[in-house]
Write an enzyme that holds these catalytic residues in place. Structure first.
Site, PDB file in Angstrom:
ATOM      1  N   TRP A 136      -4.809  -8.211   3.995  1.00  0.00           N
ATOM      2  CA  TRP A 136      -4.041  -9.363   3.520  1.00  0.00           C
ATOM      3  C   TRP A 136      -4.014 -10.420   4.609  1.00  0.00           C
ATOM      4  O   TRP A 136      -4.266 -10.144   5.778  1.00  0.00           O
ATOM      5  CB  TRP A 136      -2.619  -8.940   3.148  1.00  0.00           C
ATOM      6  N   CYS A 195      -7.257  -1.375   7.145  1.00  0.00           N
ATOM      7  CA  CYS A 195      -6.090  -1.896   6.431  1.00  0.00           C
ATOM      8  C   CYS A 195      -5.254  -2.727   7.394  1.00  0.00           C
ATOM      9  O   CYS A 195      -4.985  -2.305   8.518  1.00  0.00           O
ATOM     10  CB  CYS A 195      -5.241  -0.763   5.857  1.00  0.00           C
ATOM     11  N   ASP A 241      -8.408  -2.808   2.734  1.00  0.00           N
ATOM     12  CA  ASP A 241      -7.161  -3.133   2.028  1.00  0.00           C
ATOM     13  C   ASP A 241      -6.432  -4.086   2.967  1.00  0.00           C
ATOM     14  O   ASP A 241      -5.652  -3.664   3.814  1.00  0.00           O
ATOM     15  CB  ASP A 241      -6.359  -1.853   1.779  1.00  0.00           C
ATOM     16  N   SER A 299       0.851  -1.187   0.000  1.00  0.00           N
ATOM     17  CA  SER A 299       0.000   0.000   0.000  1.00  0.00           C
ATOM     18  C   SER A 299       0.887   1.238   0.000  1.00  0.00           C
ATOM     19  O   SER A 299       1.773   1.378   0.844  1.00  0.00           O
ATOM     20  CB  SER A 299      -0.891   0.009   1.241  1.00  0.00           C
TER      21      SER A 299
END
Length: 695
Positions: free
Chosen positions: A694, A647, A692, A453
């Protein structure tokens, strides 16, 4: 002298040209061509104007089965290749692998009923198709889908299409397996015949590989029965021919030693820069942002002013890594290739549909160092395939056991986080010199760019991109080695050390070819490209925003707040800007601590920062707890249509934040828990809630 007329001049010029041509043949023209010099494109059987008609391609190449893939990181492509390989070796199918973006779909209504289509589809982000599957997805699921045969959707135009589907996803995401489920439903609605139940592999549960293996066996059984296929003993049949080139050396100009394409080889790198063509960008600043010795977090500034790269706040930057020298040496050594590491090889597809995954001719060292994911996880299927090439009977039996017994494989390989070279070393210290290099090219994924990012604002610094990256390591109790190092972040750490005066950087005992192929990355350069994201600030800066970003998850929010501070300085009205940030200790890993104070001065009361430190007291405190404590403020801003951003870690933090937000909404508004969850889902659907994340 008599005057020459026009005809005499023409004859004289023709004679002169003919004489010159005769004496310069082989020097300036008529030069014999190197049959292997056509590099990447020709190695893949690619030709100018190649067909986008999949039926035409299958007929030309004699194929009766195509495996389409939609892949973002290379995993779906790998599974597609494995299905194609197995279909060919076990059942005699004439298979090809196809990138969805390489073909048109309007003629699928003419797909012959004696042929087969397989779809291996990864779901990306928030239920989105991968970049190469966007056009196919929008076409096949569209309300006005139309085929060449002019049949309407209700006429079941795909009645002849027999297909198989397998999806790759992560159950920690809201829209788990959205792509394969929607495509499967669309194909069925259009009349296509699914041969077997669609499979689903779950990366979130860590069972992707076992899910795939468990799905494919009954699938093959059903397929064989319905298409009258006979199973045979699977024998390795190479997809690629690997030829050692004694006539070329590593210093030959036409030999690729890590360059990603021909323009880079010739020193003529030019845009557009993308996932096939990186920009070699200078690192103009690098620094450590942790204050402890045993952990690292890097802040890098990448200069893209000399390129045509542009970005928007919230986008991602891709870094193209190289493998650590230690692992390259291990890999080449166990295969008995150390002494021939700089031997030039040409790799050519033995089938017109086979795509060589890197430019050629190259060297063993360059292929392994720059193009192969040699540190990636190992599959049981790959281990079983290598048993046939074991150096002795005992090793062969051990490899066969690892390939057959999933619990034994988990104990010896998966739980130890071993890469393929380490597996071979554990099984036998002898050289595995009988292993064809072609099977390694076919079975090991292509080394993929890693996405980060962007932690800067394009409004504030349009030609410099900031990266915030924690240097990864996984400590595995009882394993040897017990610390697994991140491929890309340690590469970046080596570059940072180099920039700060270390002549021979070796972070955590790892060395890298940081000057790149033919020293083209010298002076601290790194190959990058930009991927655009939907993770964006509202277009109206007066709209309030709530951000949750612990650890390096704060990266995009640094960009968001940097942008809002600049807008405030410019006199624009900026809405309430709330950040929930967490780390272990304020004294160790509080990222950008001083910067938040600077932004606070620019934004005034519009900016509030709430911190959670998990290791400062006996009780661990996380961002979701701070979010719950600020329930009144959060709900007030949501009522004003604030955008909500998350995020970071998908498997724990992001899921718990979503739950807490539902609880805040339900408790503050006197609603049921179910209604609170429903409103959070509605926020996601309207893009008011953005992630965002992961795993």
């Amino acid at each position: 002298m008599a005057q020459l007329d026009t005809l005499d001049l023409i004859v004289l010029i023709a004679l002169l040209i003919g004489t010159a041509a005769y004496f310069t043949k082989g020097t300036y023209w008529g030069i014999p061509k190197d049959p292997y010099a056509a590099s990447f494109a020709n190695a893949n059987g690619a030709k100018a104007g190649r067909t986008r008609n999949i039926l035409e391609k299958m007929d030309e190449s004699g194929k009766n089965a195509v495996v389409f893939y939609g892949s973002q990181t290379g995993t779906a492509e790998d599974y597609a290749s494995r299905l194609a390989k197995e279909g060919s070796s076990r059942f005699g199918l004439k298979t090809m692998v196809a990138d969805l973006e390489d073909y048109d779909y309007e003629n699928l209504d003419a797909f012959p009923d004696d042929k087969l289509a397989m779809f291996v589809l990864a779901t990306y982000g928030e239920g989105e198709p991968t970049d190469n599957a966007v056009d196919f997805f929008e076409f096949i699921t569209g309300d006005d889908v139309s085929f060449n045969g002019a049949s309407a959707a209700e006429d079941r135009p795909l009645a002849n299409l027999k297909y198989i589907a397998f999806g790759l996803g992560n159950n920690t995401y809201e829209h788990y397996q959205a792509l394969v489920r929607k495509v499967d439903a669309a194909l069925t609605k259009l009349g296509a015949q699914r041969i077997s139940a669609a499979g689903e592999g779950d990366d979130g549960a860590g069972t992707m590989e076992e899910d795939f293996l468990a799905w494919k066996e009954p699938m093959w059984t059903e397929l064989a029965a319905k298409m009258n296929l006979e199973e045979r003993e699977a024998v390795y049949e190479p997809t690629f021919g690997v030829t050692e080139r004694e006539d070329l050396s590593v210093d030959t100009n036409d030999v690729y030693v890590g360059e990603p394409n021909k323009n880079h080889l010739e020193g003529k790198s030019k845009g557009p820069y993308n996932s096939h063509n990186p920009y070699i960008a200078p690192i103009v600043e690098s620094r450590e942002v942790f204050t402890v010795k045993d952990r690292n977090c890097l802040h890098l500034e990448i200069d893209v002013s000399a390129s045509n790269l542009t970005y928007q706040t919230g986008d991602h930057i891709a870094v193209w890594p190289t493998n650590a020298g230690k692992e390259v040496d291990r890999f080449l050594n166990i295969l008995g290739l150390s002494d021939r590491r700089h031997m030039v090889i040409s790799v050519k597809g033995l089938d017109s549909t086979a795509r060589v995954p890197f430019p050629t001719p190259t060297t063993y060292d360059a292929a392994v160092r720059y193009h192969m994911e040699i540190c990636g996880p190992v599959s049981r299927q790959f281990v079983a395939a290598l048993a046939a090439f074991a150096p002795d009977e005992a090793s062969k039996n051990e490899m066969a056991r690892l390939g057959e017994d999933k619990d034994y494989f988990k104990e010896k390989v998966s739980n130890q986080y071993l890469n393929i070279a380490q597996v071979l070393e554990r099984v036998s210290e002898a050289k595995w010199a009988n292993v064809p290099f072609s099977i390694m090219i076919e079975s090991i994924q292509k080394l993929q760019p890693r996405y980060y990012s962007i932690s800067s604002s394009s409004l504030v610094q349009k030609s410099k991109i900031s990266i915030t990256a924690v240097v990864e390591e996984i400590r595995v109790p009882g394993a040897k080695p017990n610390i697994i190092k991140g491929v890309t972040t340690n590469y970046l750490l080596a570059l940072k050390q180099k920039q700060h005066g270390d002549a021979d950087p070796d972070p955590h005992g790892l060395t890298y070819a940081i000057t790149g192929p033919r020293n083209k990355y010298d002076g601290c350069h790194v190959p990058v490209h930009v991927r655009h994201s939907n993770f964006k600030l509202p277009s109206d800066p007066s709209k309030p925003i709530i951000m949750v970003g612990p650890g390096s998850g704060v990266a995009p929010f640094r960009g968001f707040i940097q942008e809002r501070a600049a807008q405030a300085k410019a006199g624009e009205k900026v809405g309430k800007t709330i950040l929930f940030y967490g780390c272990r200790k304020a004294s160790e890993d509080f990222l950008y601590r001083d910067e938040w104070e600077t932004y606070k001065k620019a934004l005034g009361d519009s900016f509030e920062l709430f911190t959670a430190f998990s290791r400062e007291t006996d009780e661990k405190v996380y961002v979701q707890q701070r979010l719950s404590e600020q329930a009144a403020l959060v709900d007030e801003l949501l009522q004003k249509k604030a955008n909500f951003y998350v995020c970071g870690d998908a498997s724990n933090m992001a899921r718990e934040v979503s739950i807490v937000l539902g609880q805040i909404i339900s408790s503050r508004r006197g609603l049921s828990a179910e209604k609170g969850e429903e409103l959070v889902k509605s926020m996601r659907s309207s893009n008011q809630y953005q992630e965002d994340v992961w795993s």
